[in-house]
Enzyme design. Structure first.
Site, PDB file in Angstrom:
ATOM      1  N   ALA A  74      -1.266   0.165  13.335  1.00 48.50           N
ATOM      2  CA  ALA A  74      -1.222   1.407  12.547  1.00 48.50           C
ATOM      3  C   ALA A  74       0.207   1.605  12.051  1.00 48.50           C
ATOM      4  O   ALA A  74       1.003   2.324  12.662  1.00 48.50           O
ATOM      5  CB  ALA A  74      -1.686   2.593  13.390  1.00 48.50           C
TER       6      ALA A  74
ATOM      7  N   GLU B 138       0.152   1.928   2.889  1.00 51.38           N
ATOM      8  CA  GLU B 138       0.653   1.948   4.267  1.00 51.38           C
ATOM      9  C   GLU B 138       1.695   0.859   4.506  1.00 51.38           C
ATOM     10  O   GLU B 138       2.754   1.113   5.091  1.00 51.38           O
ATOM     11  CB  GLU B 138      -0.528   1.803   5.238  1.00 51.38           C
TER      12      GLU B 138
ATOM     13  N   SER C 113      -4.307   0.204   2.273  1.00 50.42           N
ATOM     14  CA  SER C 113      -3.465  -0.764   2.964  1.00 50.42           C
ATOM     15  C   SER C 113      -2.166  -1.026   2.201  1.00 50.42           C
ATOM     16  O   SER C 113      -1.093  -1.150   2.796  1.00 50.42           O
ATOM     17  CB  SER C 113      -4.227  -2.075   3.163  1.00 50.42           C
TER      18      SER C 113
ATOM     19  N   HIS D 253      -9.652  -7.431   7.721  1.00 48.15           N
ATOM     20  CA  HIS D 253      -8.392  -6.695   7.557  1.00 48.15           C
ATOM     21  C   HIS D 253      -7.310  -7.607   6.994  1.00 48.15           C
ATOM     22  O   HIS D 253      -7.201  -8.776   7.394  1.00 48.15           O
ATOM     23  CB  HIS D 253      -7.956  -6.113   8.903  1.00 48.15           C
TER      24      HIS D 253
END
Length: 291
Positions: free
Chosen positions: A125, A90, A87, A71
């Site tokens: 998140a 976001e 990603s 990640h």
């Protein structure tokens, strides 16, 4: 952006198509979808997501840490270096790409301290967070034990992957909403109470979806937004409590205190039923997520 497909289409796809469709759900880890492809058909997205998360939960410590390491860090440097489109979207929506110098330096220091402490990047998140939430969560989790932090990172991955899954596949039409109001002063259901259901729109506006008067049980006659009409997002019940209290003889100072009670709540999984009870008096109210 990939078009949203029906769950039936996903269930009927070849293994290769199934994996390709769900590849963006877990960062750089299409193998998670590959592991559950043979378990089809899935009746709901909820069942599919649980199967994928069960695959991750079954990993031993070393394999889980290896998975967590793929990640990207939450940082401007990570965005400049390039990562997955999901990603990038976001993190950019949160404002990480445009942090001022002081905030960017603070975030880089937290990233370095976290990775040194746990051996993998900090995961959150961010689609459901603010920058204040990001920093507060970062600082709290730096003090966690290794085991607790691995579990919390996996919970955040569960949230991230659920939102990405709903970007790709249409939820099953199993969800709905309901409410139930009790008058705690009169110790009876609040029948004859005017209620409206509103949705918070993405542009900041509000849309009224339903309006009704509570029945003898203090509830609506039917569940609302069933048949696939319920979507993830923020909703608001509006209860005409002033009129209700006036009808039952409460003087103006008592009934004016609360005005029209509004209860906002968030639907995370539109395949579920969301029941919002309200315990009501002229001076206070209590609400919670019911069954």
């Amino acid at each position: 952006m990939q078009a949203v497909i029906d769950l039936a289409t996903l269930n009927d796809a070849s293994d290769a198509e199934f994996v390709a469709t769900l590849a963006p759900v877990f960062e750089h880890s299409p193998w998670v979808a590959r592991e559950v492809a043979s378990a089809r058909p899935f009746p709901t997205l909820t069942v599919l997501h649980r199967a994928m998360m069960a695959t991750l939960s079954a990993l031993d410590r070393e394999a889980l840490v290896t998975f967590l390491r793929v990640h990207p860090p939450l940082s401007p440097e990570s965005l400049r270096g390039g990562t997955t489109p999901e990603s990038i979207a976001e993190q950019s929506a949160l404002g990480i790409a445009t942090l001022d110098a002081a905030a960017a330096a603070r975030l880089e220091a937290l990233n370095a301290a976290y990775e040194k402490r746990f051996g993998f990047p900090f995961i959150l998140a961010v689609r459901k967070a603010s920058l204040d939430t990001l920093f507060a969560t970062f600082e709290r989790r730096l003090a966690a034990s290794d085991e607790v932090e691995r579990a919390e990172a996996l919970e955040e991955i569960s949230a991230i992957s659920w939102m990405r899954l709903m970007d790709l596949v249409r939820p099953a039409p199993t969800g709905s909403l309901s409410t139930h109001v009790l008058d705690v002063v009169r110790a009876t259901p609040a029948s004859g109470l005017g209620v409206e259901l509103w949705r918070h729109d993405q542009d900041g506006g509000m849309t009224r979806l339903e309006a009704f008067v509570t029945n003898a049980a203090g509830a609506s006659e039917r569940d609302l937004l069933g048949g696939g009409r319920l979507a993830a997002g923020t909703y608001e019940w509006r209860y005409d409590t002033s009129t209700y209290f006036a009808r039952h003889g409460y003087a103006t100072p008592a009934r004016a205190y609360l005005g029209s009670v509004k209860v906002a709540f968030t639907v995370w999984n539109p395949e579920e039923h969301f029941h919002v009870p309200l315990l009501l008096s002229p001076g206070s109210y209590t609400t919670y997520r019911g069954n």
